[in-house]
Scaffold this motif. Structure first.
Motif, PDB file in Angstrom:
ATOM      1  N   THR A 169       0.825  -1.210   0.000  1.00  0.00           N
ATOM      2  CA  THR A 169       0.000   0.000   0.000  1.00  0.00           C
ATOM      3  C   THR A 169       0.856   1.255   0.000  1.00  0.00           C
ATOM      4  OG1 THR A 169      -1.754  -1.189   1.187  1.00  0.00           O
ATOM      5  CG2 THR A 169      -1.831   1.217   1.230  1.00  0.00           C
ATOM      6  N   LEU A 170       1.908   1.262   0.787  1.00  0.00           N
ATOM      7  CA  LEU A 170       2.805   2.423   0.817  1.00  0.00           C
ATOM      8  C   LEU A 170       3.439   2.660  -0.549  1.00  0.00           C
ATOM      9  CD1 LEU A 170       4.593   1.730   4.221  1.00  0.00           C
ATOM     10  CD2 LEU A 170       2.877   3.498   3.766  1.00  0.00           C
ATOM     11  N   VAL A 171       3.715   1.575  -1.260  1.00  0.00           N
ATOM     12  CA  VAL A 171       4.306   1.692  -2.594  1.00  0.00           C
ATOM     13  C   VAL A 171       3.278   2.178  -3.609  1.00  0.00           C
ATOM     14  CG1 VAL A 171       5.327   0.385  -4.503  1.00  0.00           C
ATOM     15  CG2 VAL A 171       6.101  -0.032  -2.155  1.00  0.00           C
ATOM     16  N   GLU A 172       2.156   1.481  -3.670  1.00  0.00           N
ATOM     17  CA  GLU A 172       1.180   1.732  -4.734  1.00  0.00           C
ATOM     18  C   GLU A 172       0.382   3.009  -4.545  1.00  0.00           C
ATOM     19  OE1 GLU A 172       0.894   0.205  -7.651  1.00  0.00           O
ATOM     20  OE2 GLU A 172       2.720  -0.768  -6.958  1.00  0.00           O
ATOM     21  N   PHE A 173       0.316   3.507  -3.326  1.00  0.00           N
ATOM     22  CA  PHE A 173      -0.426   4.740  -3.086  1.00  0.00           C
ATOM     23  C   PHE A 173       0.493   5.944  -2.909  1.00  0.00           C
ATOM     24  CE2 PHE A 173      -3.593   1.562  -2.600  1.00  0.00           C
ATOM     25  CZ  PHE A 173      -4.791   2.177  -2.921  1.00  0.00           C
ATOM     26  N   GLY A 174       1.733   5.783  -3.378  1.00  0.00           N
ATOM     27  CA  GLY A 174       2.568   6.938  -3.632  1.00  0.00           C
ATOM     28  C   GLY A 174       3.530   7.400  -2.566  1.00  0.00           C
ATOM     29  N   LEU A 175       3.500   6.818  -1.372  1.00  0.00           N
ATOM     30  CA  LEU A 175       4.441   7.295  -0.358  1.00  0.00           C
ATOM     31  C   LEU A 175       5.864   6.857  -0.684  1.00  0.00           C
ATOM     32  CD1 LEU A 175       4.588   8.703   2.546  1.00  0.00           C
ATOM     33  CD2 LEU A 175       5.027   6.372   3.327  1.00  0.00           C
ATOM     34  N   ASP A 176       6.020   5.598  -1.079  1.00  0.00           N
ATOM     35  CA  ASP A 176       7.345   5.012  -1.272  1.00  0.00           C
ATOM     36  C   ASP A 176       7.348   4.169  -2.549  1.00  0.00           C
ATOM     37  OD1 ASP A 176       9.916   3.987  -0.891  1.00  0.00           O
ATOM     38  OD2 ASP A 176       9.273   2.526   0.626  1.00  0.00           O
ATOM     39  N   PRO A 177       7.234   4.811  -3.710  1.00  0.00           N
ATOM     40  CA  PRO A 177       7.047   4.065  -4.959  1.00  0.00           C
ATOM     41  C   PRO A 177       8.193   3.125  -5.318  1.00  0.00           C
ATOM     42  CG  PRO A 177       7.448   6.398  -5.387  1.00  0.00           C
ATOM     43  CD  PRO A 177       7.203   6.266  -3.919  1.00  0.00           C
ATOM     44  N   LYS A 178       9.383   3.365  -4.777  1.00  0.00           N
ATOM     45  CA  LYS A 178      10.515   2.479  -5.072  1.00  0.00           C
ATOM     46  C   LYS A 178      10.687   1.386  -4.024  1.00  0.00           C
ATOM     47  CE  LYS A 178      13.103   5.975  -7.663  1.00  0.00           C
ATOM     48  NZ  LYS A 178      14.377   6.749  -7.770  1.00  0.00           N
ATOM     49  N   SER A 179       9.793   1.334  -3.061  1.00  0.00           N
ATOM     50  CA  SER A 179       9.822   0.311  -2.016  1.00  0.00           C
ATOM     51  C   SER A 179      11.176   0.258  -1.305  1.00  0.00           C
ATOM     52  CB  SER A 179       9.480  -1.075  -2.590  1.00  0.00           C
ATOM     53  OG  SER A 179       9.209  -1.999  -1.549  1.00  0.00           O
ATOM     54  N   LEU A 180      11.563   1.386  -0.764  1.00  0.00           N
ATOM     55  CA  LEU A 180      12.859   1.505  -0.103  1.00  0.00           C
ATOM     56  C   LEU A 180      12.776   1.346   1.409  1.00  0.00           C
ATOM     57  CD1 LEU A 180      14.203   4.611  -2.068  1.00  0.00           C
ATOM     58  CD2 LEU A 180      14.663   2.199  -2.554  1.00  0.00           C
ATOM     59  N   ALA A 181      11.704   1.817   2.009  1.00  0.00           N
ATOM     60  CA  ALA A 181      11.583   1.810   3.470  1.00  0.00           C
ATOM     61  C   ALA A 181      11.259   0.407   3.983  1.00  0.00           C
ATOM     62  CB  ALA A 181      10.504   2.790   3.907  1.00  0.00           C
ATOM     63  N   ALA A 182      12.082  -0.092   4.881  1.00  0.00           N
ATOM     64  CA  ALA A 182      11.877  -1.423   5.460  1.00  0.00           C
ATOM     65  C   ALA A 182      10.916  -1.312   6.638  1.00  0.00           C
ATOM     66  CB  ALA A 182      13.212  -2.015   5.898  1.00  0.00           C
ATOM     67  N   VAL A 183       9.643  -1.072   6.319  1.00  0.00           N
ATOM     68  CA  VAL A 183       8.660  -0.795   7.368  1.00  0.00           C
ATOM     69  C   VAL A 183       8.492  -1.984   8.311  1.00  0.00           C
ATOM     70  CG1 VAL A 183       6.727  -1.503   5.889  1.00  0.00           C
ATOM     71  CG2 VAL A 183       6.330   0.071   7.803  1.00  0.00           C
ATOM     72  N   GLU A 184       8.668  -3.197   7.810  1.00  0.00           N
ATOM     73  CA  GLU A 184       8.555  -4.373   8.676  1.00  0.00           C
ATOM     74  C   GLU A 184       9.610  -4.329   9.782  1.00  0.00           C
ATOM     75  OE1 GLU A 184       7.910  -5.611   4.292  1.00  0.00           O
ATOM     76  OE2 GLU A 184       9.357  -4.418   5.453  1.00  0.00           O
ATOM     77  N   LEU A 185      10.809  -3.883   9.417  1.00  0.00           N
ATOM     78  CA  LEU A 185      11.870  -3.758  10.407  1.00  0.00           C
ATOM     79  C   LEU A 185      11.519  -2.688  11.434  1.00  0.00           C
ATOM     80  CD1 LEU A 185      14.658  -4.656  11.338  1.00  0.00           C
ATOM     81  CD2 LEU A 185      15.659  -2.962   9.805  1.00  0.00           C
ATOM     82  N   GLY A 186      10.851  -1.638  10.980  1.00  0.00           N
ATOM     83  CA  GLY A 186      10.393  -0.618  11.909  1.00  0.00           C
ATOM     84  C   GLY A 186       9.468  -1.198  12.962  1.00  0.00           C
ATOM     85  N   HIS A 187       8.531  -2.032  12.549  1.00  0.00           N
ATOM     86  CA  HIS A 187       7.629  -2.675  13.513  1.00  0.00           C
ATOM     87  C   HIS A 187       8.416  -3.544  14.492  1.00  0.00           C
ATOM     88  CE1 HIS A 187       3.937  -1.314  11.724  1.00  0.00           C
ATOM     89  NE2 HIS A 187       4.245  -1.820  10.541  1.00  0.00           N
ATOM     90  N   LEU A 188       9.387  -4.275  13.987  1.00  0.00           N
ATOM     91  CA  LEU A 188      10.185  -5.137  14.851  1.00  0.00           C
ATOM     92  C   LEU A 188      10.975  -4.314  15.857  1.00  0.00           C
ATOM     93  CD1 LEU A 188      11.163  -8.033  15.488  1.00  0.00           C
ATOM     94  CD2 LEU A 188      12.994  -7.675  13.809  1.00  0.00           C
ATOM     95  N   GLU A 189      11.562  -3.230  15.408  1.00  0.00           N
ATOM     96  CA  GLU A 189      12.383  -2.405  16.295  1.00  0.00           C
ATOM     97  C   GLU A 189      11.552  -1.716  17.376  1.00  0.00           C
ATOM     98  OE1 GLU A 189      14.871   0.305  14.199  1.00  0.00           O
ATOM     99  OE2 GLU A 189      16.151  -1.277  13.373  1.00  0.00           O
ATOM    100  N   LEU A 190      10.289  -1.516  17.111  1.00  0.00           N
ATOM    101  CA  LEU A 190       9.435  -0.880  18.111  1.00  0.00           C
ATOM    102  C   LEU A 190       9.003  -1.848  19.207  1.00  0.00           C
ATOM    103  CD1 LEU A 190       7.361   1.399  15.744  1.00  0.00           C
ATOM    104  CD2 LEU A 190       8.864   2.168  17.592  1.00  0.00           C
ATOM    105  N   GLY A 191       9.406  -3.096  19.092  1.00  0.00           N
ATOM    106  CA  GLY A 191       9.251  -4.071  20.166  1.00  0.00           C
ATOM    107  C   GLY A 191       7.807  -4.305  20.582  1.00  0.00           C
ATOM    108  N   PRO A 192       7.554  -4.297  21.900  1.00  0.00           N
ATOM    109  CA  PRO A 192       6.199  -4.579  22.399  1.00  0.00           C
ATOM    110  C   PRO A 192       5.150  -3.595  21.897  1.00  0.00           C
ATOM    111  CG  PRO A 192       7.808  -4.708  24.180  1.00  0.00           C
ATOM    112  CD  PRO A 192       8.530  -4.132  22.999  1.00  0.00           C
ATOM    113  N   ALA A 193       5.563  -2.426  21.421  1.00  0.00           N
ATOM    114  CA  ALA A 193       4.600  -1.428  20.936  1.00  0.00           C
ATOM    115  C   ALA A 193       3.818  -1.956  19.731  1.00  0.00           C
ATOM    116  CB  ALA A 193       5.318  -0.126  20.561  1.00  0.00           C
ATOM    117  N   TYR A 194       4.363  -2.946  19.028  1.00  0.00           N
ATOM    118  CA  TYR A 194       3.662  -3.507  17.873  1.00  0.00           C
ATOM    119  C   TYR A 194       2.359  -4.182  18.312  1.00  0.00           C
ATOM    120  CZ  TYR A 194       2.826  -6.382  13.676  1.00  0.00           C
ATOM    121  OH  TYR A 194       2.269  -6.979  12.574  1.00  0.00           O
TER     122      TYR A 194
END
Length: 257
Positions: free
Chosen positions: A189-214
């Motif tokens: 969704t982030l790619v196709e709806f224009g935020l990150d069209p080249k799919s560069l941001a490792a958002v999954e890693l962001g969720h992991l790094e946020l630990g229990p907050a996920y």
């Protein structure tokens, strides 16, 4: 309600968090390495994202060990990551087809019911979210999610991606590998709806790094309150920002040679 996502975008703190994520992505896209090597950065980001998504499913392995790992959860996350680029255009027009394909890729080796919605009340609860909705309620809510993806909204892609992720994570529509599917759908969704069209941001890693907050963010979303939903969307915006930080580190490492 003509644009429910726009209402969510106005919840406390959401606009600011989305703006911060947007600015982080914009700064990343100005990196000189991306002038010639954006596909390589995207590929490295995708690998890190797949590893992180598998870790959130309970299979955490070092990045350098990924090529040798045969665990079906890790292999499923890798297959999903490799396929995302080909699924993008279909996501806007046929979300159910894409979700079925994502599950087929993610759950191979875990179940025989690949790409099929679950028809029982049983679904794994890796994050301690409680019982998943029954099959009938799940179908209705997936219909609503499909409508959100295929309709026009004034809200940021971050908001839509957050709701896509949350709905799939709490509904667990397939009963296996639903977390991997949810995180892949968020990135798509982030790619196709224009935020990150080249799919560069490792958002999954962001969720992991946020630990229990996920898990806490998803529980807040489950409350259905404005504050709970806002907490989850702000969490997702933070995950995007952290994913950008990882992509920036990849660029810096490549620049150093």
């Amino acid at each position: 309600m003509s644009d429910p996502l726009a209402v969510i975008a106005e919840l406390p703190g959401v606009s600011e968090a989305v703006t911060d994520a947007r600015k982080a992505v914009d700064r990343l896209y100005g990196h000189r390495v991306l002038r010639r090597k954006s596909p390589e950065v995207s590929a490295r980001s995708a690998l890190r994202g797949a590893r992180a998504s598998a870790a959130l499913e309970g299979v955490d392995v070092p990045l350098e060990a990924i090529p040798q790992v045969t665990d079906p959860v890790v292999q499923g996350a890798l297959r999903v990551s490799a396929e995302l680029g080909r699924l993008g255009p279909t996501w806007r027009t046929a979300p159910r087809q894409v979700l079925a394909r994502l599950h087929t890729l993610a759950a191979a080796g875990l179940t025989d019911d690949l790409g099929r919605p679950r028809d029982t009340v049983e679904a794994p609860d890796l994050l301690g979210l409680g019982a998943a909705p029954g099959p009938e309620e799940t179908v209705v809510r997936v219909d609503g999610l499909v409508e959100l993806v295929t309709r026009t909204s004034k809200a940021s892609a971050v908001v839509l991606a957050a709701i896509v992720h949350a709905e799939l994570a709490v509904l667990r529509p397939f009963g296996s590998a639903d977390g991997v599917v949810a995180r892949a759908a968020e990135r798509l969704t982030l790619v196709e709806f224009g935020l990150d069209p080249k799919s560069l941001a490792a958002v999954e890693l962001g969720h992991l790094e946020l630990g229990p907050a996920y898990a806490e963010g998803l529980k807040a979303y489950l409350s259905g309150t404005p504050d709970g939903v806002a907490t989850w969307v702000r969490h997702c915006a933070s995950a995007v920002t952290l994913g950008v930080r990882e992509a920036t580190a990849i660029c810096e490492a490549m620049q150093r040679g």
